[in-house]
Design a protein around this motif. Sequence first.
Motif, PDB file in Angstrom:
ATOM      1  N   PHE A 147      -6.431   2.830  -5.923  1.00  0.00           N
ATOM      2  CA  PHE A 147      -5.092   3.323  -6.229  1.00  0.00           C
ATOM      3  C   PHE A 147      -4.586   2.604  -7.479  1.00  0.00           C
ATOM      4  O   PHE A 147      -4.539   1.374  -7.519  1.00  0.00           O
ATOM      5  CB  PHE A 147      -4.132   3.080  -5.058  1.00  0.00           C
ATOM      6  CG  PHE A 147      -4.358   4.011  -3.908  1.00  0.00           C
ATOM      7  CD1 PHE A 147      -3.839   5.304  -3.923  1.00  0.00           C
ATOM      8  CD2 PHE A 147      -5.099   3.621  -2.803  1.00  0.00           C
ATOM      9  CE1 PHE A 147      -4.048   6.174  -2.872  1.00  0.00           C
ATOM     10  CE2 PHE A 147      -5.316   4.476  -1.749  1.00  0.00           C
ATOM     11  CZ  PHE A 147      -4.786   5.769  -1.781  1.00  0.00           C
ATOM     12  N   ASP A 148      -4.216   3.389  -8.496  1.00  0.00           N
ATOM     13  CA  ASP A 148      -3.745   2.774  -9.732  1.00  0.00           C
ATOM     14  C   ASP A 148      -2.317   2.252  -9.564  1.00  0.00           C
ATOM     15  O   ASP A 148      -1.730   2.303  -8.462  1.00  0.00           O
ATOM     16  CB  ASP A 148      -3.877   3.736 -10.915  1.00  0.00           C
ATOM     17  CG  ASP A 148      -3.001   4.989 -10.785  1.00  0.00           C
ATOM     18  OD1 ASP A 148      -2.005   4.963 -10.039  1.00  0.00           O
ATOM     19  OD2 ASP A 148      -3.315   6.001 -11.440  1.00  0.00           O
ATOM     20  N   LEU A 149      -1.744   1.755 -10.657  1.00  0.00           N
ATOM     21  CA  LEU A 149      -0.432   1.112 -10.588  1.00  0.00           C
ATOM     22  C   LEU A 149       0.687   2.091 -10.247  1.00  0.00           C
ATOM     23  O   LEU A 149       1.781   1.679  -9.872  1.00  0.00           O
ATOM     24  CB  LEU A 149      -0.134   0.412 -11.912  1.00  0.00           C
ATOM     25  CG  LEU A 149      -1.130  -0.693 -12.311  1.00  0.00           C
ATOM     26  CD1 LEU A 149      -0.732  -1.311 -13.636  1.00  0.00           C
ATOM     27  CD2 LEU A 149      -1.220  -1.748 -11.230  1.00  0.00           C
ATOM     28  N   GLU A 150       0.416   3.396 -10.375  1.00  0.00           N
ATOM     29  CA  GLU A 150       1.392   4.415 -10.004  1.00  0.00           C
ATOM     30  C   GLU A 150       1.021   5.084  -8.680  1.00  0.00           C
ATOM     31  O   GLU A 150       1.527   6.160  -8.362  1.00  0.00           O
ATOM     32  CB  GLU A 150       1.501   5.448 -11.120  1.00  0.00           C
ATOM     33  CG  GLU A 150       2.038   4.860 -12.423  1.00  0.00           C
ATOM     34  CD  GLU A 150       2.131   5.894 -13.531  1.00  0.00           C
ATOM     35  OE1 GLU A 150       1.612   7.019 -13.339  1.00  0.00           O
ATOM     36  OE2 GLU A 150       2.740   5.587 -14.578  1.00  0.00           O
ATOM     37  N   SER A 151       0.134   4.438  -7.931  1.00  0.00           N
ATOM     38  CA  SER A 151      -0.287   4.881  -6.588  1.00  0.00           C
ATOM     39  C   SER A 151      -1.067   6.196  -6.601  1.00  0.00           C
ATOM     40  O   SER A 151      -1.121   6.898  -5.601  1.00  0.00           O
ATOM     41  CB  SER A 151       0.920   5.010  -5.643  1.00  0.00           C
ATOM     42  OG  SER A 151       1.559   3.763  -5.485  1.00  0.00           O
ATOM     43  N   HIS A 152      -1.674   6.534  -7.728  1.00  0.00           N
ATOM     44  CA  HIS A 152      -2.559   7.688  -7.793  1.00  0.00           C
ATOM     45  C   HIS A 152      -3.953   7.280  -7.319  1.00  0.00           C
ATOM     46  O   HIS A 152      -4.452   6.217  -7.685  1.00  0.00           O
ATOM     47  CB  HIS A 152      -2.648   8.241  -9.216  1.00  0.00           C
ATOM     48  CG  HIS A 152      -1.342   8.733  -9.742  1.00  0.00           C
ATOM     49  ND1 HIS A 152      -0.912   8.473 -11.034  1.00  0.00           N
ATOM     50  CD2 HIS A 152      -0.367   9.463  -9.172  1.00  0.00           C
ATOM     51  CE1 HIS A 152       0.277   9.017 -11.225  1.00  0.00           C
ATOM     52  NE2 HIS A 152       0.630   9.619 -10.110  1.00  0.00           N
TER      53      HIS A 152
END
Length: 336
Positions: A147-152
Amino acid sequence: IGAQNALSLNMRSIVITVFILSVHINCQAQFSGMRYPMQCFQESQGYPAPIKIITKDRLGFLWMGTTDGIFRFDGQTFRAFKSRLNDKSSIPNNFVNDIKVDASNRIWVATNGGLAFFDYSNDYFQQIQLPDTLEKVDKYRVHALYFDLESHLWFLTAKGAHQLDKEFHIIQSVYPVLEEFEFLRVVQFMNQNEMLFGTNNSRIVHLDLCSKEFHEKAVHSQYSRLMHTSTSVGYFSKTNENQLIIGSWMGGLNLLYKDTNQYVLRHFDNTFDRDIKANIVTSVGQVNASCWWVGTFGAGIHLFNPQKGVFYQKVCYDPLNPYSLSSDYVLSMYRD
């Protein structure tokens, strides 16, 4: 026990070897040479197949990915989730490569047969339909999740990284330049614009999403150089926004950090234990600023002082001690 009781499990750390072990770390004993008592779970207690990955959801349950399905542990018993033919409410394949938990407490699972998530609202898995155009061969195997920093959610196939939107559609894919038999094993975002990939060909690949430029770092140990063999980078753990712990097969323990906008890779030679298997680092448990537990495939657990950059103690299987590790082959570690 239920979810509320699971939150109060008396376990400070979980270590996964060929068996599952719950390790109660006594921080006062870390430098004293005292033994580290392990609690081993047996097959009669529902102990699952060899465990590759472990994580905890927001209700306190532990989820364990194995070579024979997924198991959920409540502190006393294991519940199995396995693939069933033509059943889209089961996991796609029993060989589990990674598990991640999202902000909605859905448990995402990467398997050799595809991607799925568990939803507590209906108590079953939902498989994600992946296009058959992502890879030329081994089309549905998912190696890792992030999960990236934008929760994607991003998931790795052999040659690429793919981002899902909220409707579970792939909205972008990234394909680093790889050799024919090279594939991706692990991924990490250092910040919103920088991705790092570990491969099975002695490399860490750095991608700048803004410039679309790729850079690389070679990962080796004295043994891989001596034997003229490649290493495989399969473990990332971020300590802060500029520093990444790296575990590798035959490349040992490494630390990647940023210095004046450039990444520097530092290798830590294990002079405490000259067993060649000490260079097969599968996972790292960060106990505190001066103590990491470094799991290896065949040489037990090594205690490492990151402030001094030295290994100083070994925890291993002892057939005469029922509270020792049940095996020196440590596949994964999780610190509660």
